[in-house]
Write a protein that holds these residues in place. Structure first.
Motif, PDB file in Angstrom:
ATOM      1  N   ASP A  52       0.827  -1.194   0.000  1.00 31.62           N
ATOM      2  CA  ASP A  52       0.000   0.000   0.000  1.00 31.62           C
ATOM      3  C   ASP A  52       0.870   1.255   0.000  1.00 31.62           C
ATOM      4  OD1 ASP A  52      -1.017  -0.244   3.528  1.00 31.62           O
ATOM      5  OD2 ASP A  52       0.819   0.532   2.617  1.00 31.62           O
ATOM      6  N   THR A  53       0.222   2.402   0.004  1.00 31.81           N
ATOM      7  CA  THR A  53       0.960   3.648  -0.105  1.00 31.81           C
ATOM      8  C   THR A  53       1.772   3.966   1.141  1.00 31.81           C
ATOM      9  OG1 THR A  53      -1.156   4.703   0.399  1.00 31.81           O
ATOM     10  CG2 THR A  53      -0.406   4.773  -1.881  1.00 31.81           C
ATOM     11  N   GLU A  54       1.561   3.208   2.195  1.00 32.83           N
ATOM     12  CA  GLU A  54       2.396   3.337   3.393  1.00 32.83           C
ATOM     13  C   GLU A  54       3.490   2.280   3.405  1.00 32.83           C
ATOM     14  OE1 GLU A  54      -0.322   3.264   6.648  1.00 32.83           O
ATOM     15  OE2 GLU A  54      -1.137   5.244   6.182  1.00 32.83           O
ATOM     16  N   ARG A  55       3.641   1.592   2.285  1.00 30.84           N
ATOM     17  CA  ARG A  55       4.677   0.560   2.102  1.00 30.84           C
ATOM     18  C   ARG A  55       4.451  -0.663   2.978  1.00 30.84           C
ATOM     19  NH1 ARG A  55       7.415   1.493  -2.608  1.00 30.84           N
ATOM     20  NH2 ARG A  55       7.928   3.699  -2.809  1.00 30.84           N
ATOM     21  N   VAL A  56       3.228  -0.836   3.405  1.00 27.68           N
ATOM     22  CA  VAL A  56       2.885  -2.057   4.135  1.00 27.68           C
ATOM     23  C   VAL A  56       2.673  -3.161   3.110  1.00 27.68           C
ATOM     24  CG1 VAL A  56       1.183  -3.167   5.604  1.00 27.68           C
ATOM     25  CG2 VAL A  56       1.881  -0.796   6.050  1.00 27.68           C
ATOM     26  N   THR A  57       3.266  -4.299   3.339  1.00 27.14           N
ATOM     27  CA  THR A  57       3.124  -5.427   2.418  1.00 27.14           C
ATOM     28  C   THR A  57       2.374  -6.567   3.093  1.00 27.14           C
ATOM     29  OG1 THR A  57       5.260  -6.356   3.073  1.00 27.14           O
ATOM     30  CG2 THR A  57       5.251  -4.865   1.179  1.00 27.14           C
ATOM     31  N   LYS A  58       1.777  -7.382   2.252  1.00 27.88           N
ATOM     32  CA  LYS A  58       1.055  -8.551   2.737  1.00 27.88           C
ATOM     33  C   LYS A  58       1.227  -9.652   1.706  1.00 27.88           C
ATOM     34  CE  LYS A  58      -3.451  -9.852   4.669  1.00 27.88           C
ATOM     35  NZ  LYS A  58      -4.812  -9.365   4.993  1.00 27.88           N
ATOM     36  N   TYR A  59       1.381 -10.878   2.182  1.00 31.97           N
ATOM     37  CA  TYR A  59       1.608 -12.012   1.286  1.00 31.97           C
ATOM     38  C   TYR A  59       0.659 -13.147   1.616  1.00 31.97           C
ATOM     39  CZ  TYR A  59       6.042  -9.743   0.162  1.00 31.97           C
ATOM     40  OH  TYR A  59       7.004  -8.852  -0.253  1.00 31.97           O
ATOM     41  N   ALA A  60       0.294 -13.889   0.585  1.00 31.17           N
ATOM     42  CA  ALA A  60      -0.425 -15.135   0.801  1.00 31.17           C
ATOM     43  C   ALA A  60       0.520 -16.123   1.473  1.00 31.17           C
ATOM     44  CB  ALA A  60      -0.917 -15.693  -0.530  1.00 31.17           C
ATOM     45  N   ASP A  61      -0.031 -16.983   2.315  1.00 34.89           N
ATOM     46  CA  ASP A  61       0.806 -17.957   3.041  1.00 34.89           C
ATOM     47  C   ASP A  61       1.620 -18.825   2.085  1.00 34.89           C
ATOM     48  OD1 ASP A  61      -1.589 -18.596   5.725  1.00 34.89           O
ATOM     49  OD2 ASP A  61      -0.106 -17.002   5.453  1.00 34.89           O
ATOM     50  N   SER A  62       1.052 -19.122   0.937  1.00 33.74           N
ATOM     51  CA  SER A  62       1.706 -20.037  -0.004  1.00 33.74           C
ATOM     52  C   SER A  62       2.977 -19.460  -0.629  1.00 33.74           C
ATOM     53  CB  SER A  62       0.728 -20.428  -1.113  1.00 33.74           C
ATOM     54  OG  SER A  62       0.279 -19.271  -1.799  1.00 33.74           O
ATOM     55  N   VAL A  63       3.173 -18.134  -0.534  1.00 30.55           N
ATOM     56  CA  VAL A  63       4.344 -17.532  -1.173  1.00 30.55           C
ATOM     57  C   VAL A  63       5.271 -16.848  -0.174  1.00 30.55           C
ATOM     58  CG1 VAL A  63       3.000 -17.197  -3.275  1.00 30.55           C
ATOM     59  CG2 VAL A  63       3.303 -15.276  -1.681  1.00 30.55           C
ATOM     60  N   LYS A  64       4.902 -16.813   1.084  1.00 30.32           N
ATOM     61  CA  LYS A  64       5.742 -16.146   2.087  1.00 30.32           C
ATOM     62  C   LYS A  64       7.134 -16.759   2.107  1.00 30.32           C
ATOM     63  CE  LYS A  64       2.199 -14.531   5.309  1.00 30.32           C
ATOM     64  NZ  LYS A  64       1.559 -14.741   6.628  1.00 30.32           N
ATOM     65  N   GLY A  65       8.122 -15.886   2.128  1.00 26.62           N
ATOM     66  CA  GLY A  65       9.500 -16.343   2.146  1.00 26.62           C
ATOM     67  C   GLY A  65      10.063 -16.641   0.770  1.00 26.62           C
ATOM     68  N   ARG A  66       9.211 -16.699  -0.241  1.00 33.06           N
ATOM     69  CA  ARG A  66       9.670 -16.981  -1.613  1.00 33.06           C
ATOM     70  C   ARG A  66       9.464 -15.800  -2.552  1.00 33.06           C
ATOM     71  NH1 ARG A  66       7.266 -20.758  -4.670  1.00 33.06           N
ATOM     72  NH2 ARG A  66       5.212 -20.496  -3.712  1.00 33.06           N
TER      73      ARG A  66
END
Length: 126
Positions: A52-66
């Motif tokens: 988002d515009t505050e540079r907060v990121t979010k990932y699906a569990d299936s791709v976290k760390g990759r």
């Protein structure tokens, strides 16, 4: 009108890496979330990663760390660095942008997005 155009090399062997790009024609909204979604064959479309515009990121569990999502300094290109790919990552990948910032709980819900790219195909072969 905002236009999003995805690009990236489409095929890779398992355990390989790819970087997808999404070029935005312009950024007219002060607040937004921009995300990557994917639509695997025979499965529903799902959110992969967002920023988002505050540079907060979010990932699906299936791709976290990759997978890693990022934007360039000018904020007109979105990237998705994908490492350790496997066959389950085979899909059409789309970038999408919201108007305004939805509840962060829904950042990876496609219902929150107004603008979509045309998609780019990623195929991971074993």
């Amino acid at each position: 009108l905002l236009q999003l155009v995805e690009s990236g090399v489409g095929s890779v062997q398992a355990r390989g890496s790819l970087r997808l790009s999404c070029a935005a024609s312009l950024y007219t909204y002060i607040l937004y979330v921009i995300s990557w979604f994917r639509h695997p064959p025979g499965k529903p479309r799902a959110g992969v990663a967002c920023i988002d515009t505050e540079r907060v990121t979010k990932y699906a569990d299936s791709v976290k760390g990759r997978f890693t999502i990022s934007q360039d300094n000018a904020q007109n290109t979105l990237f998705l660095q994908m490492n350790g790919l496997h066959s389950d990552d085979t899909a059409m990948y789309y970038c999408a942008q919201s108007i305004g910032m939805p509840n962060p709980l829904w950042y990876l819900s496609s219902n929150e997005y107004t603008y979509w790219g045309q998609g780019t195909r990623v195929t991971v072969s074993s």
